[in-house]
Scaffold this motif. Structure first.
Motif, PDB file in Angstrom:
ATOM      1  N   PHE A 108       0.788  -1.246   0.000  1.00  0.00           N
ATOM      2  CA  PHE A 108       0.000   0.000   0.000  1.00  0.00           C
ATOM      3  C   PHE A 108       0.815   1.289   0.000  1.00  0.00           C
ATOM      4  CE2 PHE A 108      -2.887  -3.040   2.234  1.00  0.00           C
ATOM      5  CZ  PHE A 108      -3.907  -3.044   1.294  1.00  0.00           C
ATOM      6  N   LEU A 109       2.146   1.211   0.268  1.00  0.00           N
ATOM      7  CA  LEU A 109       2.884   2.457   0.470  1.00  0.00           C
ATOM      8  C   LEU A 109       3.829   2.771  -0.691  1.00  0.00           C
ATOM      9  CD1 LEU A 109       3.761   2.284   4.288  1.00  0.00           C
ATOM     10  CD2 LEU A 109       1.705   3.132   3.166  1.00  0.00           C
ATOM     11  N   ASP A 113       4.382   8.779   1.066  1.00  0.00           N
ATOM     12  CA  ASP A 113       3.350   8.389   2.030  1.00  0.00           C
ATOM     13  C   ASP A 113       3.906   8.540   3.445  1.00  0.00           C
ATOM     14  OD1 ASP A 113       1.520   7.844   0.093  1.00  0.00           O
ATOM     15  OD2 ASP A 113       1.775   5.664   0.131  1.00  0.00           O
ATOM     16  N   ASN A 163      -1.588  12.284   2.958  1.00  0.00           N
ATOM     17  CA  ASN A 163      -0.601  11.220   2.696  1.00  0.00           C
ATOM     18  C   ASN A 163      -0.506  10.189   3.809  1.00  0.00           C
ATOM     19  OD1 ASN A 163       0.190  12.443   0.268  1.00  0.00           O
ATOM     20  ND2 ASN A 163       1.543  13.841   1.375  1.00  0.00           N
ATOM     21  N   ARG A 165      -0.953   7.041   5.947  1.00  0.00           N
ATOM     22  CA  ARG A 165      -1.425   5.713   5.539  1.00  0.00           C
ATOM     23  C   ARG A 165      -1.578   4.724   6.697  1.00  0.00           C
ATOM     24  NH1 ARG A 165      -2.760   8.146   2.019  1.00  0.00           N
ATOM     25  NH2 ARG A 165      -1.830   8.406  -0.038  1.00  0.00           N
ATOM     26  N   VAL A 194      -7.555   5.963   8.268  1.00  0.00           N
ATOM     27  CA  VAL A 194      -6.194   5.428   8.404  1.00  0.00           C
ATOM     28  C   VAL A 194      -6.223   4.259   9.393  1.00  0.00           C
ATOM     29  CG1 VAL A 194      -3.858   5.956   9.235  1.00  0.00           C
ATOM     30  CG2 VAL A 194      -5.111   7.654   7.881  1.00  0.00           C
TER      31      VAL A 194
END
Ligand code: 7TS
Length: 403
Positions: A108-109, A113, A163, A165, A194
């Motif tokens: 996901f990153l 991020d 940004n 996460r 998040v």
């Protein structure tokens, strides 16, 4: 009311004498001692059911597999998870956090991020993110502390942006022995969509944790800190995250089909459990959690809270003694005047008293406090007020010798 003397009888090591003094073991935040049922389980598994799990049609392999999967179910119930396939067995908290950093990060990153941690984290909730920072170019934001070493929640709220996460945070600090407002921390993160990883290494042994009630996305803990064996721990993850995340380690058992041109992965939880697991440790961890259930986690919490309050009261009588933060039930960090904690720890050791001294793998917190380390006494259900009295006598003696 717990009968602590009865409980102590279940822990063979508590009979030990150290330098011919009865052992006073106050280093439980590092690792707890093990009840006989856990020690016996390890021996019994090797004696009666040892065979590699998940891969045999033969009887012993099936018995071992069933016992391991029963342990997964015990863990599921212990933390209130929805599904047993949300329970991943790891080597401990450290590996659980590294798994999330690697697999969540890898899935996901991307550069730019951000993730949020705090000033009071253990190195194992700092360095995996720094490794990811070096690999992917993510940014680490750090929640500052207020005057009394509490998380600055207002500052935390300001750290979120488009940004952000992931938030990864200790439930209880291993240095301060203070509980963070984890539900509030999770709710704030969720209001920004998040997810939150809870480092439960220091909370699981001391308080009831229900991942559904908390709505935690991930929870990491170690077996050895909750009366279980070393070398085995847990990562809980919500199904939706674990399903989407790429595997951590590659190898046996985590695959469905391996070809040189394409390999497909096994279903949860096996996708994250490459190689032969420590099934003996896992089975013994199940026993440890059953033991905790038998004593009752609420009873444990009450007893440890009483011990902590008693210890704080006694410690505060010592001139020039500083306590860090506001401990509420598991560990107390302190310094006395300019006595070096290692000197104090060494003298106490000669009196049979085991405490821990140093930076406790939380060097950024030590930097914040402006000290190289602390002395830390940490409690488990088998500790007594008499042991705290012995600690106090030891400290008084050490202070006389070192002043
Ligand atoms: N997170 C916290 C909050 C911890 O206290 C610890 C270990 C870890 C992670 C890592 O756990 P492991 O089982 O993977 O090593 N804390 C300590 C301690 O306070 N003294 O020794 C180990």
């Amino acid at each position: 009311m717990l009968d602590i003397e009865d409980i102590r009888k279940e822990f063979p090591i508590l009979e030990s004498r150290i330098y011919n003094k009865p052992l006073v073991y106050l280093d439980n935040a590092a690792t707890t001692q093990k009840p006989k049922c856990v020690i016996d389980t390890i021996s019994n598994v090797y004696t009666t059911m040892n065979a590699n799990v998940h891969r045999g049609v033969h009887h012993l392999s099936q018995v071992a597999t069933i016992a391991m999967e029963e342990s997964r179910e015990t863990v599921r119930k212990f933390i209130g998870a929805e599904h047993s396939h949300e329970i991943i067995f790891t080597r401990g908290t450290t590996e659980s956090i590294n798994l999330v950093a690697s697999s969540f990060g890898g899935t996901f990153l991307k550069a730019g991020d951000e993730i949020i941690i705090s000033t009071m984290e253990h190195h194992s909730n700092i360095v995996p993110w720094q490794l990811l920072q070096a690999r992917l170019g993510i940014k680490i934001r750090v929640i500052p502390l207020t005057g009394n070493c509490k998380l600055d929640i207002e500052a935390y709220k300001q750290l979120f942006n488009a940004n952000t996460r992931l938030v990864s945070i200790a439930h209880v600090s291993n240095v301060l022995g203070a509980t963070n407002p984890i539900k509030e921390i999770i709710d704030i993160a969720h209001s920004h969509d998040v997810p939150v990883l809870v480092d439960g290494a220091q909370s699981i042994p001391h308080k009831k944790i229900d991942v559904k009630e908390l709505d935690a996305d991930f929870l990491a803990f170690s077996g050895h800190k909750v009366y279980g064996p070393t070398g085995v721990g847990v990562l809980y993850g919500k199904e939706k995250w674990l399903e989407a995340m790429q595997p951590y380690h590659g190898g046996g058992e985590m695959i469905k089909r391996v070809r040189f041109d394409k390999t497909t992965f096994n279903e949860l939880p096996y996708k994250f459990e490459a190689g032969t697991p420590d099934y003996v440790g896992i089975i013994a961890l199940g026993k440890a959690l059953e033991w905790v259930n038998r004593i009752g986690i609420e009873n444990i919490a009450t007893h440890e809270h009483e011990l902590t309050m008693y210890a704080l009261e006694q410690l505060r009588r010592i001139p020039a003694l500083r306590i860090f933060g506001e401990p509420d039930g598991s560990a107390i960090s302190f310094l006395i005047g300019d006595i070096h904690p290692a000197d104090l720890g060494t003298i106490l050791d000669r009196l049979g008293i085991a405490i821990r001294t140093g930076h406790h793998c939380a060097q950024p917190l030590m930097d914040y406090l402006g000290i190289p380390g602390t002395a830390r006494a940490s409690f488990a259900v088998y500790n007594t007020k008499e042991e705290i009295d012995i600690l106090m006598q030891g400290i008084e003696r050490a202070v006389k010798m070192l002043s």
